[in-house]
Design an enzyme around this catalytic site. Structure first.
Site, PDB file in Angstrom:
ATOM      1  N   ASP A 179       0.769  -1.273   0.073  1.00 12.01           N
ATOM      2  CA  ASP A 179      -0.077   0.019  -0.024  1.00 12.01           C
ATOM      3  C   ASP A 179       0.807   1.207   0.041  1.00 12.01           C
ATOM      4  O   ASP A 179       1.973   1.134  -0.533  1.00 12.01           O
ATOM      5  CB  ASP A 179      -1.127  -0.062   1.163  1.00 12.01           C
ATOM      6  CG  ASP A 179      -2.121   0.468   0.871  1.00 12.01           C
ATOM      7  OD1 ASP A 179      -2.359   1.732   0.757  1.00 12.01           O
ATOM      8  OD2 ASP A 179      -3.392  -0.180   1.108  1.00 12.01           O
ATOM      9  N   HIS A 228      -3.850   6.056   2.750  1.00  9.31           N
ATOM     10  CA  HIS A 228      -4.894   4.993   2.191  1.00  9.31           C
ATOM     11  C   HIS A 228      -4.321   3.798   3.102  1.00  9.31           C
ATOM     12  O   HIS A 228      -5.039   2.890   3.560  1.00  9.31           O
ATOM     13  CB  HIS A 228      -4.526   4.628   0.791  1.00  9.31           C
ATOM     14  CG  HIS A 228      -5.216   3.621   0.306  1.00  9.31           C
ATOM     15  ND1 HIS A 228      -4.908   2.311   0.249  1.00  9.31           N
ATOM     16  CD2 HIS A 228      -6.305   3.814  -0.346  1.00  9.31           C
ATOM     17  CE1 HIS A 228      -5.793   1.816  -0.568  1.00  9.31           C
ATOM     18  NE2 HIS A 228      -6.715   2.453  -0.831  1.00  9.31           N
ATOM     19  N   SER A 568     -11.105  -1.124  -1.300  1.00  9.59           N
ATOM     20  CA  SER A 568      -9.905  -1.059  -0.466  1.00  9.59           C
ATOM     21  C   SER A 568     -10.151  -1.403   1.096  1.00  9.59           C
ATOM     22  O   SER A 568      -9.185  -1.667   1.626  1.00  9.59           O
ATOM     23  CB  SER A 568      -9.166   0.278  -0.488  1.00  9.59           C
ATOM     24  OG  SER A 568      -8.567   0.545  -1.809  1.00  9.59           O
TER      25      SER A 568
END
Ligand SMILES: *[C@@H]1O[C@H](CO)[C@@H](O)[C@H](O)[C@H]1NC(C)=O
Ligand SMILES: *[C@@H]1O[C@H](CO)[C@@H](O)[C@H](O)[C@H]1NC(C)=O
Ligand SMILES: *[C@@H]1O[C@H](CO)[C@@H](O)[C@H](O)[C@H]1NC(C)=O
Ligand SMILES: *[C@@H]1O[C@H](CO)[C@@H](O)[C@H](O)[C@H]1NC(C)=O
Ligand SMILES: *[C@@H]1O[C@H](CO)[C@@H](O)[C@H](O)[C@H]1NC(C)=O
Length: 942
Positions: A179, A228, A568
């Protein structure tokens, strides 16, 4: 024995219409080719040095290594850059390298931009909260804080709370996340990095370099700029200690390994991604989790990243990947690497709670008795327009006491209304302003007529709570609060309690988290979740989990907590569930076995078209087997030997399947086998330009597969009996197993050229109250017969329309570094290619016209058309059904500069299931002729 028909009555009519699909901001990551760079995979015992030497000495191709990808048992290779191609154009160079005995495969390198999903941006400024300060002190993880029950809604929806109550937290397993890195300084993420910490290891593939720079890898995957990965990390393993909202990740006892694959702009490359998967695998990660994918390459299991992900899964290491956020694009859109074989692709379901960060205000109450004022109470609000610059403190006054009112302040207020100039006027928002012809300015005017200046709306429903706008002279402030807050205030006022409300000034607003139940879309598939299946009809996605409106951790520097939506957010929860299964079941993780168990025990979802829940299940190509059920997966006593039934298309239809029901319990169980249907959906719609793939919502057709079952005895001391015509019943002794034969008749009376995709579930309910499912999926029609390119979708283009034949263009002097810019579609010769289906290979070749030019057409297109060679930038591989544009810039793929003259371009696309050596398997279209001259008059020729 046939059992269909019986259940059909339940599903009477399911013609479906739905609101417009997910917005574009939730669609997939994007990608661009990196010129002259390739990933090469060598045979197991070959050395890279020998390979580089061989292509240099034998072919003069000079290279420089970009990134080593190790020589593990699943991959031996590297990425490299061509410094000197010795005159070989890109496809020829790839062909040449591919035919070397040492080489297994070669792929071009491309950049990948992170598909971030949707962030629910706080509508108020983010004031860092007291517990969210960057902590430098290191402390080890605290994984057994199971003192308070788990009430986190995504966990209640997936039974994770029940495992946490048993102190099953994923202890002993490490989850590698690919990520944007992790802010491990976050107090709820362990506060430190390295052995003994929650984030115990990892690697930074990109480094902290300025935008556009080459990667500068280092050992520290800290994320303080993107967020994220920090959100994903919290969903997997957030700790209750240090967490001001008290939630934990799905597996707070597991360890994290963070591989940082994107920089602060969210840009990485497929070489980094492939390398990161391989590195995590070699470093012994138990589970590999990735919340990203490339939409442009949707639906191909042999795309390189998907291929590596699939190979890792096939070694037994679970690989859990988000399915993609391209729901609006319709079917055949699983992004890569979710498309990988054996990869668990995860779809997103709406959280049943809607957690919202809103501005925080306070109020006091005074019931008049003993003049006893309450302390400050907190309430949450959205600041509307207008909003006061200065803080306010006002007495609350309600327009009415009916919390179901649809007409508050819609007509002039009664004569006995007091002077409202120093009151905060509470009113309910209007559900349907058009129907009641009552809009906020009307309400504002009626309040203004009584002197009112300050308005507080309460929303008419949990899902309608938002900012309000009141443009009326004299109205100075508008806020809106949640329905339950409005109801509570009305109730107090009704008891004669005086309520004083404080509204902070804009600059000193703090946030408060408000969680509202959502009974409308909660628990149903999110409209942005990408649809499967793969182009070869491999079922995708596998499973669903809560992914819309998920509260999790965020970098401390960016506010510490955030609510985000996307697949996600769904896949990390499933990765955590795998760790829980691993701890509870003991022994080694087994990707294939765990996939089967997760799938069999998950809960199919009602089909929701965006408006209404139907009496039929959501299709397998949308949600896989349905919502993951962690407790049932951990304690499943019944196993199937397959994860799904793949029926393929009509050309390759497999009508007869068998599956095994294995009873691992010690007691006998009786199983009732049935069939549950999902809507049959057309992949294509008819348009003026011919049949095209439909976006969501796809048209449905009221025709379904029929399934019949015949249980069979295949071992001594096991018995099977068929009892009624409604369903099959089979009894299996403890420790025994039985085989069930399934015969499938595809939906009848459907239009096969529009490729109806049909799916559903074999249901297996046991006397132990197990409710198991085995999903099936197939297509009526021929994928191979479906054209990739059509005559109406391929032409020399002037923006979106066909250009005239023999048009003449004046181009800038050919320059390999020139990138077409918006507007060039009207200026440069270009071929528009509207792909109706995905393709493994899309070529564009240049053909010289005119007697003299034609003599130079010494190369051939895949179907044998004489040509000069591939156009610069071509071919492209593993494509989704998107529009592509091929620009003629006077250059071929090998860098040859073409002289001024007349040309045409030829496009060749390989059909699904096509064989590249068979001419009939290619769709071929050419442009009308065009002529070019260069603005500097002449062009160099070779
Ligand atoms: C949970 O498990 C851990 C590790 O086995 C143990 O140390 C801890 O005491 C357990 N907690 C409870 C509440 O049982
Ligand atoms: C609501 O207001 C009406 C009219 O003022 C009053 O008669 C009624 O008792 C109130 N109801 C409640 C629940 O306060
Ligand atoms: C709020 O902040 C803005 C910008 O920083 C400033 O111009 C303004 O004066 C502030 N208002 C108050 C009421 O402090
Ligand atoms: C469908 O059949 C084709 C041709 O045999 C095969 O390549 C493909 O893998 C099959 N798909 C599935 C999901 O089995
Ligand atoms: C499938 O099974 C049915 C019923 O058992 C049988 O009649 C049929 O011949 C089988 N079809 C194939 C292609 O094996």
């Amino acid at each position: 024995m046939r059992i269909s028909g019986v259940f059909c009555a339940l599903f009477a009519v399911a013609r479906v219409t739905a609101k417009a699909a997910a917005d574009a901001s939730a669609s997939g990551g994007s990608a661009a080719w990196v010129h002259g760079s390739y990933i090469v995979e060598l045979e197991a015992n070959e050395s890279l040095a020998d390979f580089y030497n061989a292509i240099s000495s034998e072919h003069g191709i000079k290279t420089e290594e970009r990134m080593s990808m190790g020589s593990s048992k699943i991959f031996n290779g590297a990425s490299f850059k061509v410094l000197d191609s010795a005159g070989h154009d890109a496809p020829k160079l790839m062909d040449l390298i591919a035919t070397k005995p040492a080489v297994k495969a070669i792929w071009p390198v491309r950049t990948v931009t992170l598909d971030v999903g949707k962030t629910e941006e706080p509508k108020t400024p983010t004031a860092p909260s007291p517990s969210a300060q960057k902590r430098q002190d290191s402390h080890a993880t605290d994984d057994d804080d199971s003192s308070s029950p788990d009430t986190f809604m995504p966990h209640l929806m997936t039974q994770i709370d029940r495992l946490h109550a048993l102190n099953i937290t994923g202890k002993g397993f490490s989850i590698a996340m690919m990520d944007s890195g992790v802010d491990y300084t976050h107090p709820a993420l362990g506060g430190c990095f390295g052995p003994g910490c929650l984030v115990e290891g990892g690697w930074d593939f990109v480094g902290d370099v300025p935008k556009g720079s080459e990667p500068a890898p280092d050992a520290d995957p800290y994320d303080g700029c993107f967020g994220h990965g920090t959100h994903v990390a919290g969903t997997i393993a957030a700790q209750a200690a240090g967490n001001q909202y008290g939630f934990t990740g799905a597996a707070p006892g597991a360890k994290l390994r963070s591989y940082r694959c994107w920089n602060c702009d969210g840009v990485g490359s497929n070489e980094i991604l492939v390398a990161s998967f391989l590195r995590a695998f070699e470093e012994g990660a138990d589970i590999i989790q990735c919340s990203n994918g490339i939409y442009e390459e949707a639906g191909w299991a042999d795309e390189p990243w998907a291929l590596v992900a699939g190979r890792i899964a096939q070694t037994g290491v679970p690989v859990i990947v988000s399915g993609g956020n391209s729901g609006g694009r319709g079917m055949f859109s699983p992004s890569t690497p979710a498309s990988g074989l054996g990869v668990e692709s995860v779809a997103a379901v709406q959280n049943q709670n809607d957690p919202i960060f809103v501005s925080s205000g306070s109020y006091t109450t005074d019931d008049g008795q003993d003049n006893n004022k309450s302390a400050d109470n907190v309430y949450g609000f959205f600041a509307g327009t207008p909003y006061p610059a200065k803080a306010l403190s006002l007495q609350l006054w309600a327009v009415g006491n009916d919390t179901e009112s649809v007409t508050d302040a819609c007509s002039p207020l009664p004569d006995d209304t007091p002077d409202l100039s120093d009151k905060l006027v509470l009113l309910r928002s209007v559900p349907d302003a058009r129907a009641s012809n009552c809009y906020p300015p009307d309400q504002g005017q009626n309040i203004r007529a009584k002197g009112g200046k300050y308005m507080a709306y309460y929303a008419y429903s949990n899902t309608s709570w938002d900012e309000e706008f009141v443009y009326v002279d004299g109205i100075e402030s508008v806020i809106s609060v949640a329905p339950h807050q409005g109801a509570a205030w009305i109730e107090m006022l009704g008891r004669g309690v005086q309520v004083n409300v404080s509204i902070p000034d804009k600059n000193s607003t703090k946030q408060v988290l408000v969680e509202l139940e959502d009974h409308e879309t909660g628990g149903l598939a999110a409209d942005f979740t990408s649809w499967g299946p793969n182009w070869d009809l491999e079922p995708k996605p596998q499973i669903a989990s809560p992914g819309a409106r998920i509260l999790s951790t965020y970098p401390v520097a960016m506010g510490s907590y955030r609510v985000m939506s996307g697949t996600s957010m769904a896949s990390p929860l499933v990765a955590g569930v795998i760790a829980l299964m691993g701890e509870a079941r003991g022994g080694k993780l087994d990707s294939e076995l765990f996939g089967r168990i997760l799938s069999a025990t998950s809960k199919p979802l009602p089909w929701f078209d965006g408006k209404t829940k139907a009496d039929i299940l959501a299709p397998v190509q949308q949600v896989g087997s349905g919502l993951v059920q962690a407790y049932d997966a951990v304690f499943a006593k019944t196993l199937f030997d397959v994860q799904s039934l793949r029926l393929n298309d009509t050309d390759h239809f497999v009508a007869n399947h068998t599956f095994t029901i294995q009873n691992t319990g010690s007691d006998e169980a009786t199983y009732e086998i049935g069939h549950m249907k999902a809507p049959t959906m057309y992949a294509k719609i008819s348009t003026l330009r011919g049949d095209m793939l439909a976006g969501y919502p796809n048209p449905t057709v009221d025709s379904w597969a029929e399934l019949s079952f015949s249980p069979d005895v295949f071992a001594e001391n096991q018995r099977a009996n068929v009892c009624t015509a409604l369903y099959s019943v089979i009894t299996v002794p403890g420790g025994g197993s039985a085989q069930v034969a399934v015969t499938i008749v595809p939906p009848q009376g459907v239009n096969a050229t529009r490729l109806p995709v049909y799916s559903g579930y074999v249901s297996v309910n046991s006397t132990r109250a197990e409710h198991l499912v085995l999903p099936y999926l197939g297509v009526v029609g021929s994928m191979h017969s479906a054209p990739v390119l059509t005559s109406t979708g391929v032409f020399l283009a002037n923006y979106g329309s066909p250009a005239d034949a023999n048009a003449s263009y004046t181009l800038p002097t050919p320059d390999p570094a020139y990138e077409p810019v918006p507007g060039d579609e009207g200026r440069l010769p270009n071929m528009l290619l509207d792909l109706v289906m995905g393709t493994r290979q899309l070529h564009v070749h240049v053909v010289a016209l005119g007697e003299e030019g034609a003599t130079n057409n010494t190369m051939k297109t895949p179907t044998g058309i004489p040509c000069l060679g591939p156009l610069a930038g071509w071919p492209m591989r593993y494509l989704a059904a998107l529009s592509q544009r091929a620009y003629f810039l006077g250059l071929l793929a090998d860098g040859t500069v073409l002289p001024q003259g007349s040309y045409k371009m030829v496009a060749s696309a390989l059909r699904i299931f096509g064989d590249e050596t068979v001419a009939e398997d290619w769709d071929v279209f050419e442009t009308v002729p065009f002529s070019v001259q260069y603005s500097n008059g002449t062009a160099p020729s070779r």
